[in-house]
Design a protein around this motif. Structure first.
Motif, PDB file in Angstrom:
ATOM      1  N   VAL A 175      15.313  -2.168  -6.954  1.00 47.29           N
ATOM      2  CA  VAL A 175      14.124  -2.719  -6.281  1.00 47.29           C
ATOM      3  C   VAL A 175      13.975  -4.196  -6.633  1.00 47.29           C
ATOM      4  O   VAL A 175      13.918  -4.566  -7.803  1.00 47.29           O
ATOM      5  N   THR A 176      13.920  -5.018  -5.576  1.00 44.01           N
ATOM      6  CA  THR A 176      13.766  -6.456  -5.780  1.00 44.01           C
ATOM      7  C   THR A 176      12.420  -6.973  -5.289  1.00 44.01           C
ATOM      8  O   THR A 176      12.030  -8.090  -5.626  1.00 44.01           O
ATOM      9  N   SER A 177      11.720  -6.170  -4.482  1.00 47.65           N
ATOM     10  CA  SER A 177      10.394  -6.608  -4.038  1.00 47.65           C
ATOM     11  C   SER A 177       9.439  -5.428  -3.963  1.00 47.65           C
ATOM     12  O   SER A 177       9.822  -4.314  -3.600  1.00 47.65           O
ATOM     13  N   MET A 178       8.204  -5.728  -4.336  1.00 52.46           N
ATOM     14  CA  MET A 178       7.145  -4.724  -4.303  1.00 52.46           C
ATOM     15  C   MET A 178       5.940  -5.348  -3.608  1.00 52.46           C
ATOM     16  O   MET A 178       5.515  -6.448  -3.965  1.00 52.46           O
ATOM     17  N   GLY A 179       5.432  -4.654  -2.593  1.00 52.80           N
ATOM     18  CA  GLY A 179       4.354  -5.194  -1.776  1.00 52.80           C
ATOM     19  C   GLY A 179       3.002  -5.217  -2.453  1.00 52.80           C
ATOM     20  O   GLY A 179       2.787  -4.627  -3.526  1.00 52.80           O
ATOM     21  N   TYR A 221       0.799  -1.235   0.000  1.00 53.59           N
ATOM     22  CA  TYR A 221       0.000   0.000   0.000  1.00 53.59           C
ATOM     23  C   TYR A 221       0.833   1.287   0.000  1.00 53.59           C
ATOM     24  O   TYR A 221       0.330   2.353   0.324  1.00 53.59           O
ATOM     25  N   ALA A 222       2.101   1.212  -0.341  1.00 52.20           N
ATOM     26  CA  ALA A 222       3.002   2.370  -0.237  1.00 52.20           C
ATOM     27  C   ALA A 222       2.456   3.613  -0.934  1.00 52.20           C
ATOM     28  O   ALA A 222       2.547   4.721  -0.401  1.00 52.20           O
ATOM     29  N   PHE A 223       1.880   3.437  -2.121  1.00 56.35           N
ATOM     30  CA  PHE A 223       1.347   4.580  -2.882  1.00 56.35           C
ATOM     31  C   PHE A 223      -0.136   4.378  -3.198  1.00 56.35           C
ATOM     32  O   PHE A 223      -0.660   4.948  -4.143  1.00 56.35           O
TER      33      PHE A 223
END
Length: 181
Positions: free
Chosen positions: A157-161, A140-142
């Motif tokens: 960047v290797t991971s995105m939530g 939920y960062a953005f």
């Protein structure tokens, strides 16, 4: 609870050199504050320090800040631009969530992670610069940054939530590197 409850005329806060910490809850729900000036000696802003300071428009972080706590600036709806110092190492969950007036932000080079809900519901955010030092973008960062039009995610960047960019209604362009898993 804030030690300044009911100080409805308080507009500006200037912290003297030598102070190292803005404690948790320090200016929570102080809706009249418009300007905050911090010295280089402040290294940490505690959790919920400026939570719901809805009139806060200007903040000078100084050049020594290393940590911004969870919810520290959540609901600071009058902030339009944030100039984070190069010294910043980390910021907590929901640190700038619900800053609905926030239009732009540059994340300093020493930040390695954009935490969960960091910019959640920053509905006016149109631009964000993510440095090569960032390796993860949290859940939920953005989320609900509905004016965000484009974003480039660096190769670092290797991971995105989960739901990191959900409901970014104006997003027309995104570059996702093959490093993201």
């Amino acid at each position: 609870e804030s030690p300044f409850v009911g100080c409805i005329a308080l507009k500006e806060i200037t912290v003297d050199e030598g102070v190292t910490l803005i404690p948790a809850n320090a200016f929570r729900e102080q809706r009249s504050i418009e300007t905050v000036i911090l010295p280089d000696s402040v290294t940490k802003i505690g959790n919920i320090s400026f939570y719901d300071a809805t009139s806060l428009k200007n903040i000078d972080f100084g050049n020594g800040l290393e940590e911004i706590g969870t919810d520290a600036f959540n609901k600071c709806a009058s902030l339009t631009e944030i100039d984070l110092p190069d010294s910043l190492l980390t910021f907590g969950l929901d640190a700038f969530a619900n800053c609905t007036g926030l239009q732009g932000i540059t994340i300093p080079e020493k930040i390695t992670s954009i935490g969960e809900s960091a910019f959640y519901n920053c509905t006016s955010l149109t631009s964000i610069t993510i440095p090569d030092s960032v390796t993860s973008i949290g859940d939920y960062a953005f989320y609900y940054c509905e004016d965000l039009t484009s974003i480039t995610i660096p190769d670092s960047v290797t991971s995105m939530g989960d739901e990191a960019f959900n409901y970014c209604k104006s997003l027309t362009s995104i570059t996702i590197p093959d490093s993201v898993t």
